[in-house]
Motif scaffolding. Structure first.
Motif, PDB file in Angstrom:
ATOM      1  N   UNK A 237      -0.533  -7.389  -0.392  1.00  0.00           N
ATOM      2  CA  UNK A 237      -1.991  -7.331  -0.219  1.00  0.00           C
ATOM      3  C   UNK A 237      -2.369  -6.964   1.224  1.00  0.00           C
ATOM      4  N   UNK A 238      -2.661  -7.960   2.055  1.00  0.00           N
ATOM      5  CA  UNK A 238      -3.249  -7.713   3.377  1.00  0.00           C
ATOM      6  C   UNK A 238      -2.395  -6.794   4.250  1.00  0.00           C
ATOM      7  N   UNK A 239      -1.114  -7.117   4.371  1.00  0.00           N
ATOM      8  CA  UNK A 239      -0.257  -6.310   5.241  1.00  0.00           C
ATOM      9  C   UNK A 239      -0.019  -4.918   4.654  1.00  0.00           C
ATOM     10  N   UNK A 240       0.093  -4.817   3.359  1.00  0.00           N
ATOM     11  CA  UNK A 240       0.268  -3.500   2.741  1.00  0.00           C
ATOM     12  C   UNK A 240      -0.983  -2.647   2.923  1.00  0.00           C
ATOM     13  N   UNK A 241      -2.161  -3.265   2.794  1.00  0.00           N
ATOM     14  CA  UNK A 241      -3.404  -2.529   3.046  1.00  0.00           C
ATOM     15  C   UNK A 241      -3.407  -1.976   4.472  1.00  0.00           C
ATOM     16  N   UNK A 242      -3.018  -2.809   5.435  1.00  0.00           N
ATOM     17  CA  UNK A 242      -3.024  -2.382   6.832  1.00  0.00           C
ATOM     18  C   UNK A 242      -2.085  -1.194   7.045  1.00  0.00           C
ATOM     19  N   UNK A 243      -0.868  -1.321   6.533  1.00  0.00           N
ATOM     20  CA  UNK A 243       0.111  -0.252   6.724  1.00  0.00           C
ATOM     21  C   UNK A 243      -0.316   1.037   6.027  1.00  0.00           C
ATOM     22  N   UNK A 244      -0.818   0.920   4.819  1.00  0.00           N
ATOM     23  CA  UNK A 244      -1.269   2.109   4.083  1.00  0.00           C
ATOM     24  C   UNK A 244      -2.447   2.780   4.782  1.00  0.00           C
ATOM     25  N   UNK A 245      -3.352   1.964   5.346  1.00  0.00           N
ATOM     26  CA  UNK A 245      -4.515   2.523   6.031  1.00  0.00           C
ATOM     27  C   UNK A 245      -4.093   3.305   7.268  1.00  0.00           C
ATOM     28  N   UNK A 246      -3.192   2.731   8.061  1.00  0.00           N
ATOM     29  CA  UNK A 246      -2.718   3.437   9.249  1.00  0.00           C
ATOM     30  C   UNK A 246      -2.006   4.726   8.844  1.00  0.00           C
ATOM     31  N   UNK A 247      -1.164   4.653   7.815  1.00  0.00           N
ATOM     32  CA  UNK A 247      -0.468   5.841   7.343  1.00  0.00           C
ATOM     33  C   UNK A 247      -1.457   6.912   6.888  1.00  0.00           C
ATOM     34  N   UNK A 248      -2.504   6.497   6.212  1.00  0.00           N
ATOM     35  CA  UNK A 248      -3.533   7.429   5.735  1.00  0.00           C
ATOM     36  C   UNK A 248      -4.283   8.050   6.903  1.00  0.00           C
ATOM     37  N   UNK A 249      -4.611   7.236   7.907  1.00  0.00           N
ATOM     38  CA  UNK A 249      -5.320   7.749   9.079  1.00  0.00           C
ATOM     39  C   UNK A 249      -4.460   8.744   9.854  1.00  0.00           C
ATOM     40  N   UNK A 250      -3.145   8.486   9.885  1.00  0.00           N
ATOM     41  CA  UNK A 250      -2.238   9.429  10.535  1.00  0.00           C
ATOM     42  C   UNK A 250      -2.279  10.775   9.795  1.00  0.00           C
TER      43      UNK A 250
END
Length: 424
Positions: A237-250
């Motif tokens: 949940x929370x940590x996966x959202x964070x990692x996916x968001x950063x990856x998407x922004x990259x």
């Protein structure tokens, strides 16, 4: 701690005063005289030091029969020798102490700190301060976050977005985002205008941003589970959202393509020079922002969502060996009073309980408005490296790798594996 070192307070104190050995302390032992009230802190040339000194002068006036003995110590001294000092006849009546499991936690577990539950009820600290603030002084079996109160926070800090108001307006953005969807839309708008956010992904800023995004999806149950091991952490949940968001922004180009090699100071300097429209950072950057971002109007907004990266400051504690616990509690209550909370703010600090209308320092007015929103929502989320020793270096390296390869799954796995292997 790596994340906290950017504030500079403790480092400055250590350099200015120098670490003292226990042998040196023997010359400063509190007098056996029943009217001597011994107070220690390690703040030097800070808003806290100025405010606490004023309160101590007022305490002397209110107690003319009391001899107040103040001694300036260092952060390093308390970190290295704190428990040994507390477990001796050299213990003060009141002291500033380092928050966390390894310091206040271990001291409370060893019976070296006074349980303050009685004073919290007597003075109303247990209702005056939000639970997310009290948590930094609460310990159970040495673990911070819940249980009895052994130390009282009196100031705070937090991470948020600093943004260039002029750049936002030039891109057609009239107000900062209040939801993650709005933040995403604003990043897309800024990218279309040729602007990307600043980040020093080579250093601590990648750690803060990831946890800030995780907390945007979190509540205090997540914090209790992650920080205090109250229950299992759901890494999907929370940590996966964070990692996916950063990856998407990259992938969308919302960062400098060389972000993984940029240092935090360079990223801050770029923002201050008007080279990028926003940067995620902590209140330890406030003074520099006020001083150096002179060519444009800047302001702050919180990461939209649930909680915010941040904490209450270090603690005021009453050692179990204190000879004057009632006086110590009285002084703590003075520091929490509106008079001294407002003074702290107007000296440039970040108070917990100030009257917003009484604040006149322009920088504090700007930064306290966001902090008050956090406090009103009981939304402090601590720092991500606190749960287990050595976690900061793991998070930093994993974050650098994420900014290089965009592999969100690998990032989460690295954090989870280290956490699971080292949690108590």
């Amino acid at each position: 701690m790596k994340l906290e070192s950017k504030r500079g307070i403790r480092v400055a104190a250590a350099v200015a005063v120098g670490a003292l050995s226990l042998g040196t302390l023997s010359a400063c032992a509190p007098s056996a005289d029943s009217n001597v009230f011994t107070v220690w802190w390690y703040e030097k040339d800070t808003a806290m030091a100025t405010t606490w000194a004023a309160a101590l002068d007022a305490f002397k006036t209110a107690h003319p029969d009391v001899t107040v003995k103040f001694e300036l110590k260092t952060w390093d001294q308390i970190q290295k020798s704190g428990n040994a000092i507390l477990d001796s006849d050299k213990a003060p009546d009141l002291a500033e102490w380092n928050k966390g499991n390894a310091t206040a936690g271990s001291a409370s577990q060893a019976g070296l700190l006074t349980n303050l539950d009685k004073y919290a009820k007597e003075y109303g600290w247990d209702t005056m301060l939000p639970q997310s603030v009290l948590a930094y002084g609460e310990y159970t079996d040495g673990i911070m976050g819940s249980g009895s109160l052994y130390g009282v926070p009196t100031y705070g800090e937090y991470a948020s977005w600093f943004y260039n108001v002029d750049a936002f307006k030039a891109a057609g953005i009239d107000a900062p985002p209040t939801t993650q969807a709005e933040l995403e839309a604003d990043l897309a708008t800024l990218k279309a205008a040729g602007q990307t956010q600043c980040i020093g992904a080579k250093e601590y800023q990648n750690v803060h941003l990831a946890y800030g995004l995780a907390l945007s999806q979190a509540d205090q149950k997540f914090v209790n589970n992650f920080q205090a091991f109250a229950g299992p952490v759901d890494w999907t949940k929370e940590w996966t959202y964070a990692a996916n968001t950063i990856s998407d922004w990259i992938a969308k180009g919302y960062f400098d393509p060389n972000a993984s090699g940029i240092g935090a100071d360079d990223a801050v300097a770029a923002f201050q020079a008007g080279k990028c429209p926003l940067i995620y950072g902590g209140t330890w950057l406030d003074e520099g922002m006020q001083k150096n971002s002179v060519s444009f109007e800047w302001n702050k907004f919180l990461m939209p969502g649930g909680l915010s990266v941040g904490s209450a400051g270090n603690l005021l504690v009453i050692p179990e060996r204190s000879k004057h616990k009632d006086w110590a509690a009285e002084f703590i209550n003075m520091i929490l009073s509106p008079e001294y909370q407002n003074m702290l703010g107007n000296n440039g600090g970040l108070p917990l309980l100030a009257d917003e209308a009484a604040l006149t320092n322009p920088l504090t007015v700007k930064t306290y408005a966001q902090f008050k929103k956090i406090l009103d929502n009981d939304a402090l989320g601590m720092y991500p490296d606190w749960p287990v020793p050595g976690y900061f270096d793991i998070q930093l390296a994993a974050g650098q790798k994420l900014f290089s390869d965009g592999d969100a799954a690998a990032y989460v796995k690295t954090l989870q594996d280290f956490y699971d292997q080292n949690k108590p």
